[in-house]
Design a protein around this motif. Structure first.
Motif, short mmCIF file in Angstrom:
data_model
loop_
_atom_site.label_atom_id
_atom_site.label_comp_id
_atom_site.label_asym_id
_atom_site.label_seq_id
_atom_site.Cartn_x
_atom_site.Cartn_y
_atom_site.Cartn_z
N UNK A 41 66.18 44.75 4.97
CA UNK A 41 67.18 43.72 5.25
C UNK A 41 66.50 42.43 5.72
N UNK A 42 67.03 41.30 5.29
CA UNK A 42 66.40 40.02 5.59
C UNK A 42 66.98 39.43 6.87
N UNK A 99 71.80 39.96 4.22
CA UNK A 99 71.17 40.12 2.91
C UNK A 99 70.16 41.26 2.94
N UNK A 100 69.72 41.67 1.75
CA UNK A 100 68.68 42.69 1.61
C UNK A 100 67.83 42.33 0.41
N UNK A 101 66.58 42.75 0.46
CA UNK A 101 65.64 42.48 -0.63
C UNK A 101 65.54 43.68 -1.56
N UNK A 102 65.74 43.45 -2.87
CA UNK A 102 65.43 44.41 -3.91
C UNK A 102 64.23 43.86 -4.67
N UNK A 154 69.16 39.97 -2.68
CA UNK A 154 68.19 39.03 -3.25
C UNK A 154 67.12 39.88 -3.92
N UNK A 155 66.91 39.69 -5.21
CA UNK A 155 66.03 40.59 -5.95
C UNK A 155 64.81 39.87 -6.53
N UNK A 198 72.85 31.49 0.10
CA UNK A 198 72.85 32.25 1.35
C UNK A 198 74.24 32.31 1.99
N UNK A 199 75.21 31.69 1.34
CA UNK A 199 76.60 31.71 1.80
C UNK A 199 76.76 31.04 3.17
#
Length: 1023
Positions: free
Chosen positions: A704-705, A727-730, A807-808, A927-928
């Motif tokens: 998670x970011x 958010x989270x990184x894929x 976010x990938x 990033x909303x």
């Protein structure tokens, strides 16, 4: 031998109860029954910190203190100890001792590749670093020799703490006697111990500090679940069986009332540990690192209980000017300030105990380090409290140890002088549990006073002063005063006195025997003539003389004192670019400036911008701010919204990747934000005001970011953007299938791009199955047992429910298309494809899916999967209605994102305003957070940058960067700061060279590793 008076009571002794040691062990040889009653008289009795009784009496019986005070009646059955003015202190307690705990080391790895499973057998935790059931006393090395080394330092009690793992197990408390653990162990299990370091385990997980924190959180959740399951099974014994787990069972047994010891590596760890303690309702005592002074104001509000090491940095040898440049200024500053740490804690009323922990050689370093702390502001009373009453209080044993009050254990030390007068106090004896351990015999004679001496040739007056173990001698011969030497051993006295004041004068050598106030014996003159001499005590030394001698000692002590006034105040964060205080909220009117609004108003020239209360209050011409508003001349300059870096890896502590498992959705960058990273300041100088701190690309489902504002000088939690979406990184591509990890990494699934897709589908389906189980349990269906809360699955459900956004990391069009299809199959959308260097090939698909493309401006050809990258990528995606950002993924590039955006004008002819949006408004949308930042509009956060030139120009410099209306970067002030840095470095280098001559310690290279997506190495200190 010390004179002792034994009082025998004749017939009464036969009637007295005979006291034997209470033990199940049979004696080897004859029984031993030493005297168990002792009276210590004629001493300075330090009952507790600040409570001193002169001419005191201490009485102990059967290992306990029976009485302590003045003018006490000595029991008839007591062995009498005349201490002749010595000092008696409570025995010291080391609350975080390495005593007897063998330091484990990581075994070298073989050729078997990475280790994913635990190596321990039995019903233990799956991870080798989780062992709360471990009990340190079971492996404690306790021997008379090792205990004796600690007793010589004045320690009578140690709290032995385990040193390996995240859940390290139970500490143990013991007296430093010369018996076995059976006799000396006070409490076998005291406090459970935690750490963010996994220790010597070779298991891959965790490989970062954020992984350690996630493992800790999941373990506490598992313990709560395990307790629930046990309660259900007790009521409903026919429910299905579950695993037997000693680790979880131990945590259940401990409960929430048992305090935990938490080992922290720096002051930021204190706040990280406190966050965990708050989440799980833990009572926590923190073993600190010695840099707490850097956040004293915040600790003063919080007032945690700390255990503080006396480890201070050594001076470097800076004689080589080239090598000296390798020492960062922050290290020089810490070298000067660290010894102030204990004193500042005491001044701030923060409860703390001191420990020898972190000292490599306590026997030779402890007292010197303690005296250094006293020289730097720690009072002797606070020092004593931190080594006696405070640790006793923390251990919950104030009624048993820590002071010399009746009823407590007879643990004390006898010193020749006050303990804290110098770096090497002279200890005569240490008593543990009423048992004597002599280091040096207390002189049988105290000859201090005035004496009349006759040598047959004349009469003289002798003045004997000084310390009990180190007396000083002066001979008064008429108008001459001669300094001599005196040595006392048992009843034997030796004097060495010059015949006259002449430097060439010979010396009288006199040897005598003391007997009831008289000394008599032979002697010799310098010419060898034999003489007979006698001396008789005539009285006490004059008060005036003693006062003068005391003044000389004080003067000598003053010469050793440190000039604390010359040490500058603190800055935040601690380091070369820190501020003396947090920048103030400003009311600012920027006049006649060109504003790039990123709104329908476009670029506006010659307008004013008003900032008030951290918000943009006005944009237009002829604005007036009123009284107290600072006016800034913006003529010829440009104002933009603060730059937003959608993909950054700055300000992260101890690892950007938790690459040990293919799914690490449970880890959180937010747990390891590093508020002291100088790259925060550097990027403010490039106009960056907001960054998304991303996990790396080591696994398909990363961590998670954290979205932070660059509030330089604040704590990590204060930097986080309060209303930001999670958010989270894929990641896709060769990193996640470990193509580039080396030959050993051919074990972890997935190993192919086909496997990556299946891995995503499998995990999202598992998350849905997990939800179904939880819902069934909530409705009373299923097995009847509660469902374990799984942090990985909970995170994936947030993604499916569009409560957390992806976010990938991506490059190749086929994989990007694959992940969009997987997301759509589970009814959510991929928020952002970052890098996305083949995005131009599928721009229409990205737009239809609703994904942002966050790309590099012109990076390519650094590995095969980017072979089709082109610099027109950003423009082509934008022309297809994709929301496009330019990101950094690099601390250096993060300072020049305005120039990176300008490349979109060159490649593809994008308009200047649209290009600037790629590093301001567009990442805000991605990033909303575009309702808060990204444009210069009334009501938005005052995150703005004043540029010296056109913001897309390579000549443009950010002159002022405001975040929330606070001036976090000012180029004019930066010039002053750099001058101060140069001056401070020169001052500290000179000071260190004076202190560090001959240290022989070569400076370590300065600088820290900068993280990127594929940084698999870490500065995470496992051990």
């Amino acid at each position: 031998m010390r004179q002792k008076r034994w009082v025998f009571l004749g017939l009464m002794i036969l009637l007295a109860p005979v006291l034997f040691a209470q033990t199940t062990f049979p004696p080897h040889g004859l029984h031993s029954n030493p005297s168990r009653v002792h009276a210590f008289t004629n001493c300075h009795l330090v009952i507790s910190p600040g409570e001193v009784i002169d001419d005191g009496v201490l009485i102990i019986r059967n290992g306990l203190i029976e009485n302590a005070g003045r003018n006490l009646k000595v029991p008839a059955d007591a062995a009498l100890h005349d201490l002749k003015g010595a000092w008696v202190y409570p025995g010291l307690i080391d609350i975080y001792a390495g005593y007897g705990v063998k330091k484990k080391s990581r075994k070298p790895g073989g050729d078997s590749g990475p280790q994913y499973k635990g190596t321990r057998s039995g019903p233990v935790a799956w991870n080798d670093a989780v062992k709360p059931e471990h009990r340190v006393f079971e492996e404690l090395e306790h021997s008379p020799k090792s205990a004796g080394q600690w007793r010589k330092l004045g320690f009578t009690t140690v709290h032995a703490v385990p040193n390996d793992g995240i859940f390290r197990g139970q500490a143990a408390l013991l007296n430093l006697g010369d018996g076995s653990l059976t006799e000396d162990l006070i409490q076998a299990e005291t406090f459970p111990c935690l750490s963010f370091r996994k220790g010597v385990s070779r298991q891959e997980y965790p490989s970062s500090q954020m992984g350690s924190i996630a493992l800790m959180r999941q373990t506490f959740l598992d313990a709560a679940w395990y307790q629930q399951v046990m309660e259900v099974k007790e009521k409903l014994p026919n429910t299905p069986s579950i695993e037997t787990n000693q680790a979880l069972a131990k945590l259940v047994e401990l409960g929430k009332d048992q305090p935990f010891f938490f080992d922290c590596q720096d002051h930021q760890d204190l706040f990280r540990a406190a966050k965990i303690a708050e989440e799980f309702g833990l009572k926590t005592i923190y073993k600190a690192a010695g840099d707490e002074y850097q956040r004293m104001a915040d600790l003063e509000k919080w007032k945690p209980t700390l255990i503080v090491p006396l480890k201070f940095p050594d001076a470097y040898d800076l004689s080589d000017p080239v090598a000296a440049q390798e020492v960062g200024l922050q290290k020089l500053m810490h070298w000067e300030q660290a010894p102030l740490n204990p004193g500042r804690l005491a001044e701030s009323k923060i409860p703390f105990a001191l420990t020898t922990a972190d000292l490599k050689k306590p026997a030779s370093e402890f007292w010197g380090a303690l005296y250094k702390a006293i020289q730097h502001g720690l009072s002797p009373e606070d020092a004593l409290a931190a080594l006696t009453t405070r640790p006793a209080e923390i251990l919950g044993l104030s009624k048993r140890i820590g002071t010399l009050e009746p009823g407590k254990l007879a643990n004390f030390i006898i010193a020749s002088e006050p303990l804290f007068e110098g770096p090497k106090p002279h200890l005569f004896e240490t008593w543990v549990g009423g048992k004597q351990f002599a280091h040096e015999a207390i002189p049988e004679l105290d000859l201090r006073g005035k004496w009349q001496m006759s040598t047959g040739a004349g009469s003289y007056e002798l003045w004997i002063s000084g310390l009990l173990h180190q007396p000083k001698l002066k001979l008064i011969a008429g108008t001459d005063t001669l300094s001599g030497k005196i040595q006392v051993e048992n009843l034997n006295v030796t004097l060495l006195i010059p015949e006259s004041k002449s430097p060439k004068a010979g010396k009288l050598q006199l040897i005598g025997i003391y007997n009831e106030g008289n000394i008599t014996g032979p002697g010799s003159k310098p010419d060898g003539t034999t003489i007979v001499w006698t001396a008789s005590r005539s009285g006490d030394l004059d008060a005036e003389y003693l006062e003068k001698e005391k003044e000389e000692r004080e003067k000598k002590k003053e010469q050793q004192e440190v000039d604390l006034a010359g040490i500058p105040g603190l800055v935040y964060p601690f380091g070369p670019y820190g501020n003396a205080e947090v920048p103030q909220l400003e009311a600012v009117l920027i006049k006649n400036v060109t504003v790039w609004t990123n709104t329908d108003q476009g670029k506006m020239e010659g307008v004013d911008v008003l900032i008030q209360n951290g918000k943009i209050a006005g944009v237009g011409q002829g604005l007036s701010g009123g009284n107290g508003v600072l006016e800034v001349n913006g003529e010829g300059k440009h104002l933009t919204a603060g730059i937003i870096d959608e993909h950054s890896h700055i300000a992260i502590s101890r690892g950007v990747n938790e690459g040990s498992h293919a799914n690490s959705a449970e880890v959180r960058i937010g747990d390891v934000v590093n508020a002291t990273d100088v790259n925060i300041y550097r990027q403010l100088s490039g106009g960056v005001t907001t960054s998304q701190l991303l996990h790396g690309s080591a696994n398909p489902i990363g961590g998670q970011s954290a979205i932070i504002k660059l509030r330089w000088g604040l704590l990590p939690e204060q930097m986080k953007m309060e209303t930001a979406a999670p958010f989270i990184k894929f990641a896709l591509g060769e990193n996640v299938k470990q193509t580039n990890w080396g030959d050993d990494y051919r074990v972890r699934y997935p190993q192919t791009r086909l496997g990556v897709e299946q891995f995503f589908r499998d995990n999202f389906q598992a998350a849905l199955d997990y939800r179904a189980s939880r819902e069934a349990a909530a409705q009373g269906l299923g097995t009847g047992l509660p469902v374990r809360k799984d942090l990985q699955m909970e995170t994936l459900l947030e993604i499916i429910d569009s409560k957390r956004f992806v976010t990938c990391h991506s490059y190749v069009q086929s994989e990007i298309t694959m992940l969009m299809r997987v997301a759509e199959a589970f009814d959510f959308r991929i928020n952002t494809f970052t890098h996305v260097l083949e995005g131009y090939k599928i721009a229409d698909k990205l737009a239809a899916h609703g994904a942002t493309g966050s790309t590099f401006s012109d990076w390519w050809a650094y590995k095969y999967e980017v072979i089709d990258a082109i610099p027109y990528n950003a423009t082509l995606m934008a022309e297809n209605k994709v929301n496009v950002c330019i990101n950094s993924d690099d601390a250096e590039m993060g300072r020049r994102l305005n120039q990176e955006a300008a490349k979109a004008v060159k490649y593809g002819g994008l308009s200047e305003e649209e290009a600037l949006k790629m590093v301001t408004l567009n990442p805000a949308k991605a990033l909303r957070i575009d309702d808060k930042v990204g444009s210069v509009a009334v009501g938005k956060d005052a995150d703005v940058v004043l540029w010296s030139d056109h913001p897309l120009s390579i000549y443009a410099a950010a002159e002022i960067t405001w975040v929330d209306g606070r001036r976090y970067f000012d180029r004019k002030k930066d010039v002053e700061i750099r001058e101060k840095i140069a001056s401070e470095r020169l001052r500290l280098t000179k000071k260190m060279m004076e202190k560090g001559k001959g240290s022989g310690k070569a400076p370590a290279k300065k600088g820290k590793k900068l993280y990127h997506c594929d940084t698999y190495e870490t500065d995470y200190n496992h051990e």
